[in-house]
Design a protein around this motif. Structure first.
Motif, PDB file in Angstrom:
ATOM      1  N   SER A  86       0.834  -1.201   0.000  1.00 18.16           N
ATOM      2  CA  SER A  86       0.000   0.000   0.000  1.00 18.16           C
ATOM      3  C   SER A  86       0.867   1.247   0.000  1.00 18.16           C
ATOM      4  O   SER A  86       2.011   1.221   0.474  1.00 18.16           O
ATOM      5  CB  SER A  86      -0.905   0.030   1.241  1.00 18.16           C
ATOM      6  N   ALA A  87       0.304   2.339  -0.521  1.00 14.27           N
ATOM      7  CA  ALA A  87       1.053   3.598  -0.530  1.00 14.27           C
ATOM      8  C   ALA A  87       0.102   4.768  -0.323  1.00 14.27           C
ATOM      9  O   ALA A  87      -1.073   4.708  -0.690  1.00 14.27           O
ATOM     10  CB  ALA A  87       1.797   3.766  -1.853  1.00 14.27           C
ATOM     11  N   LYS A  88       0.632   5.815   0.288  1.00 20.31           N
ATOM     12  CA  LYS A  88      -0.079   7.091   0.359  1.00 20.31           C
ATOM     13  C   LYS A  88       0.819   8.133  -0.285  1.00 20.31           C
ATOM     14  O   LYS A  88       1.996   8.247   0.067  1.00 20.31           O
ATOM     15  CB  LYS A  88      -0.407   7.485   1.803  1.00 20.31           C
ATOM     16  N   LEU A 146       5.891  13.192  -2.126  1.00 24.27           N
ATOM     17  CA  LEU A 146       6.418  12.279  -1.114  1.00 24.27           C
ATOM     18  C   LEU A 146       5.488  11.079  -1.054  1.00 24.27           C
ATOM     19  O   LEU A 146       4.263  11.240  -0.970  1.00 24.27           O
ATOM     20  CB  LEU A 146       6.477  12.981   0.241  1.00 24.27           C
ATOM     21  N   LEU A 147       6.052   9.896  -1.131  1.00 23.46           N
ATOM     22  CA  LEU A 147       5.239   8.673  -1.077  1.00 23.46           C
ATOM     23  C   LEU A 147       5.686   7.826   0.110  1.00 23.46           C
ATOM     24  O   LEU A 147       6.878   7.593   0.305  1.00 23.46           O
ATOM     25  CB  LEU A 147       5.393   7.892  -2.389  1.00 23.46           C
ATOM     26  N   ARG A 148       4.713   7.405   0.906  1.00 25.19           N
ATOM     27  CA  ARG A 148       4.994   6.501   2.022  1.00 25.19           C
ATOM     28  C   ARG A 148       4.395   5.138   1.686  1.00 25.19           C
ATOM     29  O   ARG A 148       3.221   5.046   1.329  1.00 25.19           O
ATOM     30  CB  ARG A 148       4.355   7.040   3.310  1.00 25.19           C
ATOM     31  N   TYR A 149       5.207   4.103   1.761  1.00 24.12           N
ATOM     32  CA  TYR A 149       4.688   2.777   1.428  1.00 24.12           C
ATOM     33  C   TYR A 149       4.800   1.839   2.623  1.00 24.12           C
ATOM     34  O   TYR A 149       5.602   2.058   3.530  1.00 24.12           O
ATOM     35  CB  TYR A 149       5.430   2.178   0.220  1.00 24.12           C
ATOM     36  N   SER A 150       3.983   0.814   2.601  1.00 22.94           N
ATOM     37  CA  SER A 150       4.084  -0.240   3.612  1.00 22.94           C
ATOM     38  C   SER A 150       3.777  -1.576   2.949  1.00 22.94           C
ATOM     39  O   SER A 150       2.943  -1.663   2.046  1.00 22.94           O
ATOM     40  CB  SER A 150       3.120   0.008   4.783  1.00 22.94           C
ATOM     41  N   VAL A 151       4.500  -2.583   3.391  1.00 26.45           N
ATOM     42  CA  VAL A 151       4.308  -3.951   2.898  1.00 26.45           C
ATOM     43  C   VAL A 151       3.847  -4.777   4.089  1.00 26.45           C
ATOM     44  O   VAL A 151       4.561  -4.891   5.091  1.00 26.45           O
ATOM     45  CB  VAL A 151       5.619  -4.524   2.319  1.00 26.45           C
ATOM     46  N   ILE A 165       3.684  -5.543   9.704  1.00 28.84           N
ATOM     47  CA  ILE A 165       4.402  -4.760   8.698  1.00 28.84           C
ATOM     48  C   ILE A 165       5.765  -5.393   8.449  1.00 28.84           C
ATOM     49  O   ILE A 165       6.563  -5.546   9.365  1.00 28.84           O
ATOM     50  CB  ILE A 165       4.564  -3.300   9.159  1.00 28.84           C
ATOM     51  N   LYS A 166       6.008  -5.768   7.200  1.00 26.14           N
ATOM     52  CA  LYS A 166       7.280  -6.381   6.806  1.00 26.14           C
ATOM     53  C   LYS A 166       8.274  -5.310   6.352  1.00 26.14           C
ATOM     54  O   LYS A 166       9.481  -5.450   6.507  1.00 26.14           O
ATOM     55  CB  LYS A 166       7.030  -7.393   5.683  1.00 26.14           C
ATOM     56  N   SER A 167       7.730  -4.237   5.778  1.00 27.23           N
ATOM     57  CA  SER A 167       8.590  -3.187   5.247  1.00 27.23           C
ATOM     58  C   SER A 167       7.823  -1.872   5.229  1.00 27.23           C
ATOM     59  O   SER A 167       6.614  -1.842   5.016  1.00 27.23           O
ATOM     60  CB  SER A 167       9.033  -3.560   3.824  1.00 27.23           C
ATOM     61  N   LYS A 168       8.558  -0.780   5.461  1.00 26.34           N
ATOM     62  CA  LYS A 168       7.959   0.553   5.420  1.00 26.34           C
ATOM     63  C   LYS A 168       9.044   1.538   5.008  1.00 26.34           C
ATOM     64  O   LYS A 168      10.200   1.409   5.416  1.00 26.34           O
ATOM     65  CB  LYS A 168       7.417   0.942   6.797  1.00 26.34           C
ATOM     66  N   GLY A 169       8.676   2.501   4.178  1.00 26.61           N
ATOM     67  CA  GLY A 169       9.681   3.465   3.766  1.00 26.61           C
ATOM     68  C   GLY A 169       9.086   4.670   3.060  1.00 26.61           C
ATOM     69  O   GLY A 169       7.865   4.743   2.854  1.00 26.61           O
TER      70      GLY A 169
END
Length: 270
Positions: free
Chosen positions: A90-92, A244-249, A257-261
């Motif tokens: 997912s991303a915002k 600016l994009l914030r993502y999460s896996v 949450i496995k990954s966030k950046g």
């Protein structure tokens, strides 16, 4: 060479793309719990710039890069294709300028950074409107059309909105070819979901989510300040952030949450 080399590269470039990589890999960030989303972004951008600039070598004669990529190699983590079906990506997207074409750039970079063909969901935070004007359907339309194109091209599965009241959400829903699947509500501005918004969302199967992001997650002044602190004596005032994009896996079966950046892009205006 370090920051001197980074400063030279910035002087030659016209665009800066920054990727934090997976923040869960950053031991220094794990120990610290930022008080606000803005503080987290600022912290991550600063650490990425500082770490990246410290690794710049002395062989800069041939390096004239229009697009400068700033990232920390050891923090980058692509998704294993064998695990893709078990994960939700997912991303915002926070648009800081008024250029709707930035949306495609942001999604393409996010897919490339994570090593995936498409994102499962993207929520858009509309760019700030000028003082004295209010957010309208007409203002939102070009941005939503860009998102719809990404859905049609199978780069994104579902698209959503942020901070729309019932009236504007209904207008968007009735006009849009690809309907919004979700709408984020900032609980800082309302402690309880507005009943009319709740009723409309329920009727048309729109998921209502909550968030605590400020209207400007990373303002121009804050970015320039971080750039100046990280790479001293650079002409930070020449650079403005575009998006600016914030993502999460997230692991679907376990909800962890496995990954966030963060990924962002800035351009030189001078």
């Amino acid at each position: 060479m370090g920051t001197d080399g980074a400063r030279v590269l910035l002087e030659r470039a016209g665009t800066l793309t920054l990727q934090t990589g997976n923040l869960l890999n950053w031991g220094c960030l794990r120990k610290k719990c930022p008080a606000t989303p803005s503080e987290e972004v600022r912290d991550c951008v600063q650490k990425t710039l500082t770490e990246w600039s410290s690794k710049i070598g002395q062989d800069l004669d041939q390096q004239i890069l229009e697009v400068l990529e700033c990232t920390v190699a050891q923090a980058v983590e692509k998704i294993n294709p064998d695990e893709r079906d078990e994960l939700k990506v997912s991303a915002k997207l926070f648009l800081l300028g008024s250029n709707s074409s930035s949306i495609r750039d942001a999604i393409d970079l996010a897919c490339s950074a994570l090593g995936v063909a498409q994102l499962d969901s993207v929520i858009i935070a509309p760019p700030p409107v000028e003082d004295g004007t209010t957010l309208s359907l007409e203002y939102l339309q070009p941005y939503w059309q860009e998102l719809e194109n990404l859905v049609q091209n199978k780069k994104v599965v579902a698209i959503g909105t942020s901070d729309l009241d019932k009236t504007l959400l209904e207008q968007l829903y009735l006009w849009a070819r690809v309907k919004p699947s979700s709408n984020q509500v900032n609980l800082a501005s309302c402690c309880v979901m507005p009943p009319d918004l709740t009723a409309f969302a329920k009727e048309f199967d729109i998921q209502l989510l909550t968030h605590n992001d400020p209207k400007e997650l990373l303002c121009e002044a804050s970015f320039q300040e971080v750039l100046q602190e990280s790479i001293q004596n650079t002409k930070a005032h020449e650079w403005i952030p575009l998006w600016l994009l914030r993502y999460s896996v997230i692991v679907k079966s376990r909800g962890i949450i496995k990954s966030k950046g963060y990924i962002m892009q800035a351009k030189k205006i001078a």
